[in-house]
Every structure is written in structure tokens, then in C-alpha cells.
Design a protein around this motif. Structure first.
Motif, PDB file in Angstrom:
ATOM      1  N   GLU A  76       0.840  -1.210   0.000  1.00 49.06           N
ATOM      2  CA  GLU A  76       0.000   0.000   0.000  1.00 49.06           C
ATOM      3  C   GLU A  76       0.872   1.256   0.000  1.00 49.06           C
ATOM      4  O   GLU A  76       0.629   2.193  -0.754  1.00 49.06           O
ATOM      5  N   GLY A  77       1.898   1.263   0.837  1.00 51.26           N
ATOM      6  CA  GLY A  77       2.795   2.415   0.916  1.00 51.26           C
ATOM      7  C   GLY A  77       3.536   2.653  -0.383  1.00 51.26           C
ATOM      8  O   GLY A  77       3.751   3.794  -0.796  1.00 51.26           O
ATOM      9  N   ASN A  78       3.899   1.593  -1.053  1.00 46.81           N
ATOM     10  CA  ASN A  78       4.670   1.763  -2.288  1.00 46.81           C
ATOM     11  C   ASN A  78       3.804   2.122  -3.487  1.00 46.81           C
ATOM     12  O   ASN A  78       4.328   2.591  -4.505  1.00 46.81           O
ATOM     13  N   ILE A  79       2.509   1.907  -3.401  1.00 37.02           N
ATOM     14  CA  ILE A  79       1.628   2.326  -4.498  1.00 37.02           C
ATOM     15  C   ILE A  79       1.450   3.843  -4.500  1.00 37.02           C
ATOM     16  O   ILE A  79       1.151   4.438  -5.519  1.00 37.02           O
ATOM     17  N   THR A  80       1.720   4.469  -3.390  1.00 39.52           N
ATOM     18  CA  THR A  80       1.612   5.931  -3.350  1.00 39.52           C
ATOM     19  C   THR A  80       2.735   6.611  -4.103  1.00 39.52           C
ATOM     20  O   THR A  80       2.726   7.811  -4.314  1.00 39.52           O
ATOM     21  N   LYS A  81       3.754   5.860  -4.460  1.00 45.39           N
ATOM     22  CA  LYS A  81       4.967   6.480  -4.986  1.00 45.39           C
ATOM     23  C   LYS A  81       4.981   6.466  -6.503  1.00 45.39           C
ATOM     24  O   LYS A  81       5.281   5.457  -7.129  1.00 45.39           O
ATOM     25  N   TRP A  82       4.703   7.579  -7.081  1.00 52.16           N
ATOM     26  CA  TRP A  82       4.619   7.662  -8.530  1.00 52.16           C
ATOM     27  C   TRP A  82       5.940   7.300  -9.193  1.00 52.16           C
ATOM     28  O   TRP A  82       5.983   6.603 -10.203  1.00 52.16           O
ATOM     29  N   PRO A 131      -6.876   0.143   0.336  1.00 51.48           N
ATOM     30  CA  PRO A 131      -7.638   0.492  -0.884  1.00 51.48           C
ATOM     31  C   PRO A 131      -6.789   0.503  -2.148  1.00 51.48           C
ATOM     32  O   PRO A 131      -7.265   0.113  -3.220  1.00 51.48           O
ATOM     33  N   LYS A 132      -5.552   0.923  -2.032  1.00 62.24           N
ATOM     34  CA  LYS A 132      -4.711   1.014  -3.235  1.00 62.24           C
ATOM     35  C   LYS A 132      -4.313  -0.375  -3.742  1.00 62.24           C
ATOM     36  O   LYS A 132      -4.167  -0.580  -4.941  1.00 62.24           O
ATOM     37  N   VAL A 133      -4.089  -1.307  -2.831  1.00 60.01           N
ATOM     38  CA  VAL A 133      -3.742  -2.674  -3.237  1.00 60.01           C
ATOM     39  C   VAL A 133      -4.884  -3.278  -4.052  1.00 60.01           C
ATOM     40  O   VAL A 133      -4.661  -3.878  -5.118  1.00 60.01           O
ATOM     41  N   PHE A 134      -6.117  -3.080  -3.575  1.00 63.92           N
ATOM     42  CA  PHE A 134      -7.250  -3.706  -4.266  1.00 63.92           C
ATOM     43  C   PHE A 134      -7.652  -2.915  -5.513  1.00 63.92           C
ATOM     44  O   PHE A 134      -8.190  -3.496  -6.469  1.00 63.92           O
ATOM     45  N   ALA A 135      -7.366  -1.618  -5.521  1.00 62.85           N
ATOM     46  CA  ALA A 135      -7.574  -0.839  -6.755  1.00 62.85           C
ATOM     47  C   ALA A 135      -6.587  -1.306  -7.831  1.00 62.85           C
ATOM     48  O   ALA A 135      -6.949  -1.421  -9.012  1.00 62.85           O
ATOM     49  N   LEU A 136      -5.352  -1.583  -7.426  1.00 60.27           N
ATOM     50  CA  LEU A 136      -4.371  -2.099  -8.396  1.00 60.27           C
ATOM     51  C   LEU A 136      -4.834  -3.452  -8.936  1.00 60.27           C
ATOM     52  O   LEU A 136      -4.776  -3.701 -10.146  1.00 60.27           O
ATOM     53  N   HIS A 137      -5.287  -4.311  -8.038  1.00 62.64           N
ATOM     54  CA  HIS A 137      -5.783  -5.623  -8.472  1.00 62.64           C
ATOM     55  C   HIS A 137      -6.890  -5.455  -9.516  1.00 62.64           C
ATOM     56  O   HIS A 137      -6.885  -6.101 -10.568  1.00 62.64           O
TER      57      HIS A 137
END
Lengths: 254, 254
Positions: free
Chosen positions: B167-173, B212-218
Motif C-alpha cells: 500500500e505504501g509503495n503504491i503511493t509512490k509515482w 484500498p490502493k492494493v485492491f484498486a491495483l488488483h
């Protein structure tokens, strides 16, 4: 401006997974900062959370080892070795098994060495899991029954399977272990065999004769000038019952 | 002379570790031979012993998946993905998260993506070990007590730790998951989340809202044009109780 140094971040007090990286630095005479030794265990904390230095340019590591090199911060043992293999000088075992070329993604040997390394690291992980088969956060004593069962499977099934695979690949001059292009995979095989000698001395004493090339490689790396100097130095840490390889007699043979 | 094809060798009947490689071929519209599907389980045997085709130029693989490409024969999932990342075309998720560049060992993002991938594959391995904590050669039923204990530690400790990290790493563009340079790491995270949804539906239903970001990526990978077409095709195999991710209700939550 001085060249940026390689800074290795790891848990203090054990050789652990960082040892694969230390051996590569040592065998290539590459200067490095071993922060576990120079700073202590507190070196790890800043890299295990968001907001670490250079975190805007690098993913947060999941766990040590971590390599910091200028603005780059990367984790995962095989990944760090891959990065270094594109940069470090000759890996010299002092007897002709040396490589002066740097790795590229166009060279088949890059992927041969990486596959050998990843397989050896799988064996390393399985050795770790013999004493922590259920939960890394629990003490060994609280998962001892499963550990005894897993260690039996490890001794009887897994170690012979890995050693047979390694023995076969040492015969291959062109693309196996200890080829004309010595690599981090040779150092990794040395390290895991060394760990198994510590953790499972009875098992190894019994099966050693079946894998002469594996143990010849172990001896050759161990007695190579740079590695033997490292092993005798205060930069090197002995195995102990906090690391990947632990000598619990009940997990070795009767 | 025609271009050599990519031949993926794996166990028949399960998505398994080969699925990370299939997803990469599919997302980049790369033609490949899926030998498990086209030949069956017998495709594996020739590569698990010395004397396989091209064995004079390649180390013997320890285990599938194996990639055969012209004279090159390489094993280990992350190693195969690394090789392909230096060769395949744009990874296109159909919504701007695409990369047309090929990886090199001079590009920091190569090591960012490889670290993310290796960490996701560690989670994949831990998911596997919940049903085989003691011995890969024994049936699940014969190690069920340890499996129940390990699954509890996996659900309560490991999955939240890995998901928090992801989740933390999905925030990193710039250097995390789903950056402007989509990578095999994004596909790998999709695959492991998909497997956890299959194997641990109750756990995931409870904790999903925390990441939320993990499942949005999925969802984003799943609904991307190329991957959704693949998932609907007969090239794709469903999860089942022979693979890495198995739905044993007693290992999920009560």
C-alpha cells in the motif's frame, strides 16, 4: 567529488542474508560500509518505514538487507547482488577462476548466475525455516515439534536434492558454478555449505562423500586469498543461534 | 530464419509460479508457447536432469518454471521475468500505465521493479507454505496441524505486513508499483492478491478496506484490456487445490 560508497544495512550480530553481499564485496576488494558493524542494530530502522532518506526516489524496502549507493536504495539479497554484478571489478579466487567483466542483460551468463544464486538462496531460506516452520515471530521453542518434522524432511529430502543439483552443475565449465566466469553464485554456494556444516554437522559428515565437487568448491572459496583473509578478520561474524543457520542438535541427526 | 519463440515449461494443471510469466507475455502481446497446455506434464521432465537439450550451454534447472529461448535455457521465476524485461515490448495496461522501455542494469528502475517482484514472490511462497509448512513431499492432510498454526500466523502477521508495505509503495509515482513505468511487479501483485482472494476469502473480506490502493491495483490490472481478455480465454487456468493458492476453509478465518 568522491565516489559514493556502498553502504550495507542489515541486522547487527548475525552473518544472515547480508553475508552473501559481504562475501562479494570482499572477493572483489570493494570498499563498503557495513552499518550493522559500524552503527549497530539502529541502522535498520530508518529503512523500514516511509520517509527514509531518498524515499521519494526508491520503494520502501520490506526487510533488510538494504544497499544504499548514492541516491539509490534497494533491497532483496539477489537484487543487490545483481546490481553489484553490473558494477564491481574482478571476482578473484586467486587461482584463475576470476571474472573481470561486468554483467549486462544481454549476456546469457547473467541469467545463468542469477538462476544459480536464486536456487542457492532458496536452500538458505529452507535452512532458516527448519527452526521457524510456523511463525517467524514465535520463539523456536514454541514451534519445536514442527521444526523437528521439517528438519527431518530437510535432511532426508531437500538437502540431497539441492546438493545433487549443485554437484551436476559444477561439472559444467561453460555455464555452471566455478566456471571461467566465477560469480556471486560460487560465493553463495560456499556460504550455504558453510552454514550447513555449522547447523547440521552430523548430516554433512554422513553425506559429504556423495558430493565431492560441492565440498571442493566450498574449500576452494574458503582458502582463496581474499576470502580467507576476510574470514580471519574482525569484519567476519561467526554463526550463532540468532541467525539463518542455527545448531540445534535435535534438528540434526541422532 | 524465423525469430525464436519463447517456450514456457511448467507443471500442467495449475497456474502456479508460471502465471507470473504468462501474465507478462499476455500484457505485452508477446507470442509464447505454453508447453504445460500444449504438451502436458511430460514437458517438464527433460529439463530436470542433466543431458537436456542445450545442457552444455546452460545450468540444469532445479525446478520449473523454465524458459527456453533459442539456445538459452533458464529457470527461476524472477530470473525469467528479468530476462524478458530486457526484451519484451510495452507493458500496456490500457490506461496510460505503460512502459515501452527495455530494462538495463544501468537503470535504477530495473532494481526497484526487481525488489518489488522478489518481495511479492516471497509472499507467494509464504502462501504456499501455509498448506505445506513441514514437507513439500507430504500430503496436506499429513501436516494439517502445523498448517493451521502457520495459516494463523500468515493471516494475522504476514499478510497485513506485506499489504501495508505494498500500500505504501503504491503511493509512490516515481518508483513504486503502477508508476509511469508499469512493470512485471504490478502483474505479480495482481496475481498474489487474486490468489489470496481465492484461498483466504474471509480474511480478505475483513481486511480489504484497510488497503484500498492494493485492491484498486488488483482491479485495474484485472480489467485492463489485454489481461481481461486473457483471463476470459481458454489459455487461463483457474486456481485449484493442487497449486500455490488452495482454498482450505480451515486455514481461512472462522
Amino acid at each position: 567529488m568522491s565516489k559514493p560508497e556502498y553502504n550495507l544495512i542489515y541486522h547487527a550480530g548475525i552473518p544472515g542474508r547480508a553475508e552473501f553481499i559481504r562475501l562479494y564485496f570482499e572477493a572483489t576488494s570493494t570498499p563498503y560500509i557495513d552499518s550493522a558493524r559500524e552503527v549497530g542494530q539502529e541502522c535498520v530502522a530508518p529503512y523500514s518505514r516511509d520517509g527514509f532518506e531518498h524515499c521519494d526516489k526508491n520503494p520502501t524496502p520490506f526487510a533488510p538487507p538494504v544497499l544504499v549507493h548514492d541516491d539509490l536504495v534497494i533491497s532483496q539479497t539477489p537484487n543487490i547482488l545483481l546490481y553489484l554484478s553490473g558494477r564491481l571489478g574482478a571476482l578473484d579466487l586467486g587461482d584463475g577462476a576470476a571474472s573481470s567483466k561486468t554483467a549486462t542483460l544481454n549476456d546469457p551468463s547473467t541469467f545463468h548466475h542469477h538462476a544459480l544464486l536464486l536456487t542457492i538462496l532458496d536452500l538458505n531460506n529452507e535452512a532458516h525455516d527448519t527452526h521457524h516452520p510456523v511463525d517467524v515471530m514465535l520463539y523456536y521453542e514454541d514451534q519445536k515439534d514442527a521444526a523437528v518434522a521439517k528438519a527431518k524432511a530437510f535432511r532426508e529430502g531437500r538437502v540431497p536434492k539441492f546438493f545433487k543439483w549443485a554437484e551436476g552443475n559444477i561439472t559444467k565449465w561453460d555455464s555452471g558454478f566455478l566456471t571461467k566466469e566465477a560469480s556471486y553464485a560460487d560465493l553463495a554456494l560456499f556460504q550455504v555449505v558453510d552454514g550447513l556444516l555449522y547447523a547440521f554437522p552430523k548430516l554433512i559428515a554422513r553425506i559429504k562423500g556423495d558430493y565431492p565437487k560441492v565440498f571442493a568448491l566450498h574449500e576452494r572459496v574458503k582458502s582463496s586469498p581474499k576470502i580467507s583473509a576476510y574470514l580471519a578478520s574482525d569484519r567476519h561474524q561467526a554463526f550463532n543461534e540468532y541467525g539463518v543457520f542455527r545448531h540445534y542438535p535435535e534438528l540434526d541427526e541422532a
